[in-house]
Enzyme design. Structure first.
Site, mmCIF file in Angstrom:
data_model
loop_
_atom_site.group_PDB
_atom_site.id
_atom_site.type_symbol
_atom_site.label_atom_id
_atom_site.label_comp_id
_atom_site.label_asym_id
_atom_site.label_seq_id
_atom_site.Cartn_x
_atom_site.Cartn_y
_atom_site.Cartn_z
ATOM 1 N N CYS A 1 42.194 48.845 37.278
ATOM 2 C CA CYS A 1 42.244 47.698 36.371
ATOM 3 C C CYS A 1 43.621 47.043 36.365
ATOM 4 C CB CYS A 1 41.887 48.177 34.962
ATOM 5 S SG CYS A 1 42.143 46.928 33.686
ATOM 6 N N TYR B 1 38.798 36.090 37.793
ATOM 7 C CA TYR B 1 37.553 36.573 37.188
ATOM 8 C C TYR B 1 36.613 35.414 36.888
ATOM 9 C CZ TYR B 1 39.335 41.316 36.652
ATOM 10 O OH TYR B 1 39.803 42.584 36.894
#
Length: 339
Positions: free
Chosen positions: A50, A181
């Site tokens: 992440c 994203y």
């Protein structure tokens, strides 16, 4: 990065919107939010996959907080019960004694909104989540935890430069950190094109800025560099193909590629990066946009260690401080994850 598997198949099929951190309590030097900085009281839970969690991993190492703030590393592959500790013996975090990060969230608040995300800081004394505020955690590590910093720790958020750092970070967040994203999880052509164009427009502006200066703000590494690095280091490995941010590769932009290599080769950056975790997480968890779960063999990672020549621009990576020492035992990146 959220960890509820039930939403993974929906990526690419519904509009993407990043959730705000539901738990935003701060751990401060004076304890004004009820949780004071205290040596050994808290545990940082991360995933090396992440980018938001990787900021905290880098900051913790640069600041020398390894003894004061222990760290647990979650498996890059989640199931429907969230981030799990299957990398540890018996599948339990050795300090918290839990199998899933969701257990710490539930101890704090049952039926909480927003899913289970990393980075997260848990109070070891009661096993409750304290904060999952990914935007704030690293700033507080730099500013509020200073009494526990190592000797020679750099100032990652220098007060005279905070206005400029904040402005750069806001632009990087909107168009780059979160922009990849928005492009990758877009559910329509127009939405994708708008997000993708914004990613590369901002990257080109950043390249122009970095063409004549070694770091984004001032002449030392700051929080702004950490936040840009965690996206750049993932760019060719996952964002270029998996998220369709493919106007060009990082390796095709001379300035950004050299800048990213400069940081990667700086202690505290590349030695925290696990490309194996990164690739397996994105390609195997985001089944809505990669239903086969096939993980690509490439790209070639050997270039990350090639000369960058950015030292010609001057700058002092750690300012008046020193590099961090060797990586602590148990926190090394496995050989499979290294370039």
């Amino acid at each position: 990065m959220a960890g509820r598997d039930d939403g993974n198949s929906a990526y690419g099929h519904k509009a993407f919107k990043r959730s705000r951190s539901h738990f935003a309590d701060r751990i401060t030097a004076d304890g004004r939010d009820g949780r004071p900085v205290e040596d050994g009281r808290y545990r940082l839970i991360v995933s090396r996959a992440c980018p938001w969690a990787s900021r905290a991993v880098i900051s913790r190492r640069l600041l020398g907080l390894e003894d004061a703030l222990s760290m647990g590393i979650a498996d890059p592959i989640q199931d429907d019960r969230s981030w799990r500790f299957t990398l540890d013996p018996d599948g339990r975090d050795p300090v918290l004694g839990i199998r899933f990060l969701a257990e710490a969230y539930d101890r704090r608040e049952k039926d909480h909104p927003g899913g289970v995300s990393v980075p997260a800081i848990v109070d070891v004394t009661d096993g409750e989540l304290v904060t999952n505020d990914y935007q704030r955690i690293t700033l507080d590590l730099a500013a509020e935890w200073s009494a526990l910093h190592r000797d020679g720790a750099p100032d990652l958020y220098p007060e005279p430069l905070r206005g400029e750092i904040d402005a750069i970070m806001a632009e990087v967040y909107e168009d780059v950190n979160n922009g990849v994203y928005r492009a990758g999880f877009a559910n329509g052509q127009a939405e994708y094109e708008e997000a993708c164009a914004a990613v590369f427009r901002r990257l080109e502006l950043l390249a122009s800025r970095l063409a004549w200066r070694r770091y984004l703000v001032g002449d030392t590494i700051t929080e702004a560099d950490i936040r840009l690095f965690t996206t750049l280091v993932r760019f060719d490995a996952v964002y270029h193909g998996h998220f369709k941010c493919n106007r060009w590769k990082l390796t095709e932009n001379d300035v950004l590629w050299a800048y990213a290599r400069d940081l990667f080769q700086t202690p505290g950056f590349g030695d925290t990066v696990d490309f194996d975790h990164i690739k397996r997480h994105y390609y195997q968890v985001h089944t809505g946009i990669n239903p086969t779960r096939i993980v690509p063999l490439g790209p070639d990672l050997s270039g990350w260690l090639s000369p960058h020549h950015r030292e010609r621009l001057g700058g002092r990576p750690f300012g008046d401080g020193t590099p961090p020492g060797p990586v602590r035992p148990g926190e090394e990146v496995p050989p499979r994850g290294r370039p």
